[in-house]
Every structure is written in structure tokens, then in C-alpha cells.
Design an enzyme around this catalytic site. Structure first.
Site, mmCIF file in Angstrom:
data_model
loop_
_atom_site.group_PDB
_atom_site.id
_atom_site.type_symbol
_atom_site.label_atom_id
_atom_site.label_comp_id
_atom_site.label_asym_id
_atom_site.label_seq_id
_atom_site.Cartn_x
_atom_site.Cartn_y
_atom_site.Cartn_z
ATOM 1 N N ARG A 196 -0.374 -3.296 9.057
ATOM 2 C CA ARG A 196 -0.328 -4.203 7.905
ATOM 3 C C ARG A 196 0.569 -5.406 8.179
ATOM 4 O O ARG A 196 0.243 -6.534 7.794
ATOM 5 C CB ARG A 196 0.158 -3.443 6.666
ATOM 6 C CG ARG A 196 -0.789 -2.339 6.241
ATOM 7 C CD ARG A 196 -0.344 -1.686 4.959
ATOM 8 N NE ARG A 196 -1.051 -0.424 4.740
ATOM 9 C CZ ARG A 196 -1.145 0.189 3.573
ATOM 10 N NH1 ARG A 196 -0.566 -0.321 2.513
ATOM 11 N NH2 ARG A 196 -1.798 1.328 3.462
ATOM 12 N N LYS A 254 4.461 12.157 -0.633
ATOM 13 C CA LYS A 254 3.535 11.522 -1.579
ATOM 14 C C LYS A 254 2.073 11.705 -1.159
ATOM 15 O O LYS A 254 1.178 11.501 -1.977
ATOM 16 C CB LYS A 254 3.856 10.040 -1.745
ATOM 17 C CG LYS A 254 3.573 9.173 -0.546
ATOM 18 C CD LYS A 254 3.858 7.713 -0.875
ATOM 19 C CE LYS A 254 3.545 6.803 0.295
ATOM 20 N NZ LYS A 254 3.765 5.378 -0.031
ATOM 21 N N ASP A 255 1.824 12.109 0.104
ATOM 22 C CA ASP A 255 0.452 12.356 0.553
ATOM 23 C C ASP A 255 -0.065 13.730 0.132
ATOM 24 O O ASP A 255 -1.270 13.979 0.186
ATOM 25 C CB ASP A 255 0.355 12.262 2.081
ATOM 26 C CG ASP A 255 0.521 10.842 2.597
ATOM 27 O OD1 ASP A 255 0.308 9.896 1.814
ATOM 28 O OD2 ASP A 255 0.855 10.679 3.779
ATOM 29 N N ARG A 259 -5.859 -1.521 4.350
ATOM 30 C CA ARG A 259 -5.404 -0.207 4.753
ATOM 31 C C ARG A 259 -4.848 -0.287 6.160
ATOM 32 O O ARG A 259 -4.997 -1.282 6.843
ATOM 33 C CB ARG A 259 -6.553 0.811 4.703
ATOM 34 C CG ARG A 259 -6.807 1.381 3.306
ATOM 35 C CD ARG A 259 -7.571 2.679 3.401
ATOM 36 N NE ARG A 259 -6.897 3.616 4.282
ATOM 37 C CZ ARG A 259 -7.535 4.571 4.977
ATOM 38 N NH1 ARG A 259 -8.838 4.686 4.900
ATOM 39 N NH2 ARG A 259 -6.852 5.381 5.752
ATOM 40 N N ARG A 317 -1.964 2.251 -7.424
ATOM 41 C CA ARG A 317 -0.745 2.172 -8.239
ATOM 42 C C ARG A 317 -0.106 0.794 -8.108
ATOM 43 O O ARG A 317 0.242 0.157 -9.115
ATOM 44 C CB ARG A 317 0.242 3.254 -7.787
ATOM 45 C CG ARG A 317 1.617 3.181 -8.460
ATOM 46 C CD ARG A 317 2.568 4.206 -7.850
ATOM 47 N NE ARG A 317 2.778 3.945 -6.425
ATOM 48 C CZ ARG A 317 3.685 3.105 -5.940
ATOM 49 N NH1 ARG A 317 4.461 2.425 -6.764
ATOM 50 N NH2 ARG A 317 3.815 2.937 -4.630
ATOM 51 N N ARG A 318 0.055 0.320 -6.885
ATOM 52 C CA ARG A 318 0.676 -0.986 -6.681
ATOM 53 C C ARG A 318 -0.183 -2.106 -7.249
ATOM 54 O O ARG A 318 0.334 -3.062 -7.832
ATOM 55 C CB ARG A 318 0.942 -1.211 -5.189
ATOM 56 C CG ARG A 318 2.054 -0.326 -4.639
ATOM 57 C CD ARG A 318 2.168 -0.424 -3.139
ATOM 58 N NE ARG A 318 3.209 0.468 -2.630
ATOM 59 C CZ ARG A 318 3.171 1.078 -1.457
ATOM 60 N NH1 ARG A 318 2.124 0.901 -0.655
ATOM 61 N NH2 ARG A 318 4.154 1.873 -1.080
ATOM 62 N N CYS A 377 -3.152 10.873 -5.459
ATOM 63 C CA CYS A 377 -2.490 9.719 -4.850
ATOM 64 C C CYS A 377 -3.359 8.471 -4.849
ATOM 65 O O CYS A 377 -2.866 7.383 -4.570
ATOM 66 C CB CYS A 377 -2.048 10.057 -3.428
ATOM 67 S SG CYS A 377 -3.405 10.470 -2.322
#
Length: 315
Positions: A156, A84-85, A150, A132-133, A245
């Protein structure tokens, strides 16, 4: 290991998760081939060097550019990326030679109370650095407060666990937690056809130099055909609509027997305006399906929701 074993250098990001992913690939290769020896090289990317800056402000490919440069220079033989990166257009001279079996593609909630998204109290603070989230959470729970964060998975989680933290929950990728042996932290799994996952989420991309037939052959030998068909459809959608992305865009393909179904959405950043489409086709038609789903969203006004996409489409 034979005496004539050839050394293959794997390059990845310098994070605990990236190293776990590289080890996963190394184990798959050495189980399949007894004539190779694996060396791992960790590379710090521009995205890693600027952890306090939003991804959208750094640019496209922030977690892959330095790794691709090392590959082109011959410093490494295989780049192991979170798929996805990877931007929809990769660097000239490089190819994706293998896509191994995909880990769980879903997003998950990790909360202090151990509850899911819909059971969080009103005004709960949810941490996520993903556009997106953010859009999907806002569309479903407009009464929670989103806090941009981030950092890698462990960073996190540490933010959530800090006794002075105001964060009540995180939304993360299931794949990262599972690869790190932290699936016990998951409070809820979010269905990736409704809370639509990022293109390529949970999958790895094995990138090689286009002319390196030997290394490309190694990577293709550990490819998972169904995963490749799925992510090719998702990436065809992403390339056709022109997003990256850092945009509030999702696309996830599911395969059932000979049928592939692609769910996708595009949103303006707040999630108050969102367009969605889901369509199925024969599994052999996955790439064209991605393009058709993109066209459907464009016809619904997707490009007007995101000015940067409109600019790309008119370039």
C-alpha cells in the site's frame, strides 16, 4: 538453550508484517523459557492468494483458515494471528491461549502532503480496503474520494509513493507501521475511541490446540492481562452483534485503573447513517459490557443498517 530443548513451531501468514509479529512472539517465548527452540512456518492464506478481490467477497476468516487447518493437523504448534483477523467464532478444537501486550491500536493517516484527515484538500483520493475505515472517513470527510485498495503494508505504501499514483493518502493501522519500523511515515494518529478501531486492532492472538496443555501454558505465560480483558470485551461485542471484519463495525476498549470503557459503532456502508455508543463498567465486567453495548446499538437500529447482520440475528 538446554540440550533437551523442545521444538515449537509457530505458524503465521507469509507477509513481512506477519513474520515480524511471529518474531516478536518467538523472542518473548525464548526470553521466558530456556527449554524451547522456535521454528517459524509461513502459510499463504486465501486472503493472500486473492489480493484483487474485496475481503467481503471472499468470506469470513480469509487470513486465518489455512493457518488454523495447519494447527489442527499438527503441522504447527502455535498460530500467530493479528487478532482483528480472527472471526468471533474460532474453529472447533482450537483456543486463544495467549494475548501478548497490545501495540498501538489507533488508525493513522499517511499522506503525500504530510497532513491529517481534516487537512486533506477537497476531492483528495484516500486509499483503504476497510469497510470500517470507509464509513468513518465518509462520516467525517464526505468530500474526499475513497479508492478501494488491498495488499500488505509495504504494497500500500508503494501505491502511495508511485510517482504516477493518484492516491493522496492512506489510512492504515499504527501497529503495522510501528512493528515494521515505519512510524516515521505517519502523518496523523486518529483517536481510537472516536475514529473507532477494529475489535482486536493492534493485538496478537496466540492460538493452540485445546488439548495441548504444554503449548497453551507457554502462550499464557506471555499474556498481558489488561490487553486480554480489553479484547475480550471487544470480541464479546462483535459476537453479540453478529458482525465480521468485512463489515463497517468498530469496537475499542480502554482501561483506566479498575474501569473499562467500550466505544463502538455500526454504520451502513457509505457512513451516512451511523449509530454509536460508549459505556463504562467495572473491569471485571468487560465481557458483559461488550454485550450491553451491542444491545444498545441493536436498539438504535444497527441491524437494519446492515442487511447481513439482520440475517445473522434472525438465523
Amino acid at each position: 538453550m538446554t540440550l533437551s530443548a523442545r521444538k515449537i513451531v509457530l505458524g503465521c501468514r507469509n507477509s513481512r508484517l506477519a513474520i515480524a509479529q511471529a518474531n516478536e512472539v518467538a523472542n518473548a517465548l525464548t526470553e521466558r523459557f530456556d527449554n524451547i527452540e522456535i521454528e517459524r512456518v509461513c502459510i499463504k492464506t486465501s486472503g493472500d492468494n486473492r489480493p484483487d478481490v474485496a475481503i467481503s467477497e471472499i468470506g469470513v476468516g480469509v487470513f486465518v483458515k489455512e493457518i488454523e487447518a495447519a494447527l489442527l493437523e499438527g503441522e504447527i504448534d502455535i498460530a500467530v494471528h493479528s487478532l482483528k483477523d480472527l472471526p468471533s467464532q474460532i474453529a472447533d478444537g482450537l483456543v486463544i491461549s495467549g494475548v501478548p501486550y497490545r501495540e498501538d491500536p489507533r488508525d493513522v493517516v499517511v499522506s503525500k502532503l504530510g497532513v491529517g484527515l481534516n487537512d486533506l484538500p477537497s476531492a483528495a483520493i484516500v486509499g483503504t480496503g476497510s469497510a470500517r475505515r470507509r464509513a468513518l472517513i465518509n462520516a467525517e470527510r464526505g468530500d474526499v474520494i475513497l479508492k478501494p485498495i488491498r495488499g500488505n503494508v509495504t504494497t500500500r505504501l508503494a501505491m502511495l509513493d508511485d510517482e504516477d499514483s493518484v492516491i493522496d493518502a492512506l489510512v492504515l493501522a499504527a501497529a503495522g507501521l510501528k512493528r515494521l519500523g515505519m512510524s516515521d511515515r505517519i502523518s496523523e494518529y486518529l483517536g481510537c475511541m472516536s475514529f473507532v478501531a477494529a475489535p482486536g486492532q493492534g493485538a496478537l492472538a496466540l492460538q493452540t490446540r485445546a488439548e495441548d496443555d504444554f503449548t497453551s501454558g507457554l502462550c499464557s505465560a506471555i499474556e498481558h492481562a489488561e490487553t486480554r480483558v480489553s479484547v475480550d470485551s471487544e470480541r464479546a461485542f462483535l459476537a453479540h452483534i453478529g458482525g465480521g471484519c468485512s463489515a463497517p463495525i468498530g469496537a475499542h476498549a480502554r482501561i483506566d485503573d479498575d474501569t473499562i470503557t467500550l466505544a463502538a459503532f455500526v454504520s451502513e456502508p457509505s457512513g451516512t447513517q451511523i449509530v454509536r455508543h460508549r459505556e463504562s463498567s467495572d473491569i471485571q465486567d468487560g465481557t458483559e459490557l461488550g454485550k450491553r453495548v451491542a444491545d444498545n446499538l441493536i436498539n438504535q437500529g444497527a441491524l437494519e443498517l446492515l442487511p447481513q447482520l439482520s440475517a445473522v440475528s434472525n438465523a
